[in-house]
Structure formats: structure tokens, C-alpha cells
Design an enzyme around this catalytic site. Structure first.
Site, PDB file in Angstrom:
ATOM      1  N   ASP A  45      -4.304 -12.919   3.557  1.00 27.92           N
ATOM      2  CA  ASP A  45      -5.467 -12.424   4.127  1.00 27.92           C
ATOM      3  C   ASP A  45      -6.906 -12.667   3.348  1.00 27.92           C
ATOM      4  OD1 ASP A  45      -4.294 -10.435   2.394  1.00 27.92           O
ATOM      5  OD2 ASP A  45      -4.473  -8.613   4.027  1.00 27.92           O
ATOM      6  N   HIS A  82      -6.489  -7.139  -0.458  1.00 23.75           N
ATOM      7  CA  HIS A  82      -6.502  -5.786  -0.438  1.00 23.75           C
ATOM      8  C   HIS A  82      -5.816  -5.599  -2.078  1.00 23.75           C
ATOM      9  CE1 HIS A  82      -6.836  -6.191   3.753  1.00 23.75           C
ATOM     10  NE2 HIS A  82      -7.892  -5.535   3.726  1.00 23.75           N
ATOM     11  N   HIS A 105       0.735  -1.245  -0.023  1.00 26.92           N
ATOM     12  CA  HIS A 105       0.234   0.105   0.009  1.00 26.92           C
ATOM     13  C   HIS A 105       0.785   1.421   0.094  1.00 26.92           C
ATOM     14  CE1 HIS A 105      -3.623  -2.116   0.385  1.00 26.92           C
ATOM     15  NE2 HIS A 105      -3.563  -2.682   1.543  1.00 26.92           N
ATOM     16  N   ASP A 153      -2.645 -10.577  -2.286  1.00 24.61           N
ATOM     17  CA  ASP A 153      -3.446 -10.102  -1.087  1.00 24.61           C
ATOM     18  C   ASP A 153      -4.948  -9.733  -1.319  1.00 24.61           C
ATOM     19  OD1 ASP A 153      -2.108  -8.469   1.683  1.00 24.61           O
ATOM     20  OD2 ASP A 153      -3.994  -7.793   0.882  1.00 24.61           O
TER      21      ASP A 153
END
Length: 317
Positions: free
Chosen positions: A254, A175, A136, A173
Site C-alpha cells: 500500500d 503503515h 497491526h 507496509d
């Protein structure tokens, strides 16, 4: 010769964002415990992550961002000396303590050292069990538990210091890897393929920012079989056509069905399958060269099991 490297360092445990934070030091303990229990540590070559130089971080980040993050870590030290909790918050989810900057340099250093070792032929591939995560972190902004983008730094390093012409980034991931996209979008030397829950934090990725991005946004509760089908249809042909000379992996776990930070339905067998596909492509086009870096994964038991599946597939055992 061990063909799979395992890069880690105790300094990465000392970065702590406070009691109850999901991105906690215990994540590395869970991985280490699983690596020990599964005897994978007998199969891989364990290496200590060196410190990256701050200048290396500027392969992917603005000079001012690197300086600002270093300064915030010093601020955290001052805050602790003054009797506070020693945390300086960048955003509501992301904080630094006095050990964070060293952990950041170890995490980036692991990715760079793994790249060197794989390029030298000492290792075929490597997994970096480090934190903080990175995908990120944008060119000029830290966010979402991430300070510096380890994969983007290493990808640029492979291109600019090792003289490769084409590298791929694979991000699974839960995200979207918005930071990696921010840094690498439009760079024709890089193909990034990503799969992530959408709509979901950081609420990006549905419209790729460059022609070199293959983004697969999927709705909550999507399970492994549907995700494998999407990967076979979209990722694998694009990667095959691109013929990367090295593959970097943002390995977030995740999207596991037991992880409460996301709502996707992957299991260990899915991570093994995805890794096997990446490995087959790397064998075909890139002399097997893969560097994988830990991103998310917050259910500690599921994280340990998923990393075991990922490393087993990398090591082909």
C-alpha cells in the site's frame, strides 16, 4: 526443485468485512490472476495453507486474546443465523464474519508451514498470499484489519520450535507494524526493520519501543529513490551486523503510488529492489531462508503487479 513456495487457501477469501471494505476477498483474486497471467505459477511451488492450532497463536498472543477472537467469530455465526449481516466489529475498521476464524488459522498456518518447509530445505523461500493481514495485531488486541499477527507468530515459532538464535523481520507496509513491534520489542533474538508513512495510522513508530527496532518514518509523498537511500543507509547495515538466520517479511504493497490508502510513491521496481536486497542478505547469512506474508495493498491492479515483482525477485526469475 522449485525454490520459492506460494502458500494460499480458498478459505482466506471467505473472510469478508462488508461491502466496500478495502481489505476485501478480491485482493487474493487480483494476486492469483497476476500470478497466472505472468506464468509465475509455473515457477513457484503452490502449497495449500494448513490450519494453525490455536495454541500456536499463543507464541505471540495472550491466551485470552486468542479465546476472545475465537468467541467473536462464533458470535458472528449466531448473528447471521438470527438474520443479521453476520458481522461483529472489533473496531470501526475491523470486523469478523463466521468464516473469519478459519481464515485466521489458514493465514497463520501458511506462515508456520512456510517456515517448516524453508527450515527443512524443501524451499529456499516462500510467499504467503493469505488474509486477514496481521502486522497491526498486538499481543492482546486486534486492530487495523488484523486479528492475529502471522509474522510475529512465525518468527517466534522459528526461534522456539526450530531453535534459531536470531531472526529478522522486515516490514515495508505504508503503515507502521505496531502489532509486531508490540510483540517483539525488547526480544534480543529479533531485529525488526520497518519503513512507513508518518504521521499516519496507527500514529506510532516514531519512537521505537526497543533497541531491536530500526524504524524509518517518512513523510507523505516520499518516492522510491529516497526510500532506497534510507534502506541502504539504515536497514542494510543493521541487518548485516545482526546476521539473521532467517528473515520474515511483512509485505504490504500500500506504499504504491496508485494506492489510495497511503500517500507514498513506490512502484513495482522498488518492491523488486527491496526484495533483492533482502534476498542477498538471506543468501549471505541465512541460507536464503525468507518467509514473506501479505499485509496491505488495496489498489487491486497495483497489488497484483507489485506481488508479481516481489515473487519474481524471491524466485530470481
Amino acid at each position: 526443485m522449485h525454490k520459492t513456495g506460494y502458500f494460499t487457501h480458498p478459505d482466506c477469501r471467505r473472510h469478508d468485512m462488508g461491502r466496500g471494505h478495502p481489505e476485501c476477498p478480491g485482493r487474493l483474486d487480483a494476486i492469483e490472476d497476476r500470478m497466472l497471467a505472468s506464468r509465475l505459477l509455473d515457477v513457484v511451488e503452490r502449497r495449500e495453507a494448513p490450519l494453525a492450532s490455536p495454541e500456536m497463536l499463543e507464541l505471540a498472543h495472550d491466551h485470552m486474546h486468542v479465546a476472545a477472537m475465537r468467541g467473536l467469530a462464533e458470535e458472528a455465526s449466531d448473528e447471521e443465523r438470527a438474520g443479521g449481516d453476520g458481522l461483529v466489529f472489533i473496531d470501526p475498521d475491523t470486523a469478523m464474519n463466521r468464516h473469519t476464524w478459519t481464515a485466521v488459522l489458514r493465514a497463520a498456518g501458511a506462515a508456520l508451514a512456510a517456515t517448516d518447509a524453508v527450515m527443512a530445505g524443501e524451499l529456499e523461500n516462500a510467499f504467503c498470499a493469505t488474509r486477514p493481514p496481521g502486522h497491526h495485531a498486538c499481543r492482546d488486541r486486534a486492530m487495523g484489519f488484523c486479528i492475529i499477527n502471522n509474522v510475529a507468530v512465525a518468527a517466534r515459532y522459528a526461534l522456539e520450535r526450530h531453535g534459531l538464535s536470531r531472526v529478522a523481520v522486515v516490514d515495508f507496509d505504508v503503515h507502521h507494524g505496531n502489532g509486531t513491534e508490540d510483540i517483539l520489542a525488547g526480544d534480543s533474538r529479533v531485529l525488526m526493520v520497518g519503513l512507513f508513512q508518518h504521521p499516519f495510522y496507527p500514529y506510532s513508530g516514531a519512537s521505537p519501543r526497543g533497541d531491536n527496532m530500526v524504524n524509518l518514518p517518512v513523510p507523505a509523498y516520499t518516492k522510491g529513490p529516497a526510500i532506497r537511500e534510507l534502506i541502504e543507509k539504515h536497514w542494510l547495515p543493521a541487518l548485516d551486523d545482526f546476521r539473521p538466520e532467517m528473515i520474515f517479511v511483512s509485505a504490504g504493497f500500500d506504499a504504491h503510488r496508485e494506492d489510495d490508502l497511503g500517500q507514498l510513491g513506490l512502484v513495482e521496481a522498488d518492491y523488486a529492489w527491496i526484495t533483492q536486497q533482502i534476498r542477498a542478505l538471506a543468501r549471505k547469512h541465512a541460507k536464503g531462508r525468507i518467509v514473506s506474508c501479505l499485509e496491505g495493498g488495496y489498489n487491486l491492479d497495483a497489488l497484483g503487479r507489485s506481488v508479481e515483482a516481489h515473487v519474481r525477485a524471491l524466485a530470481d526469475v
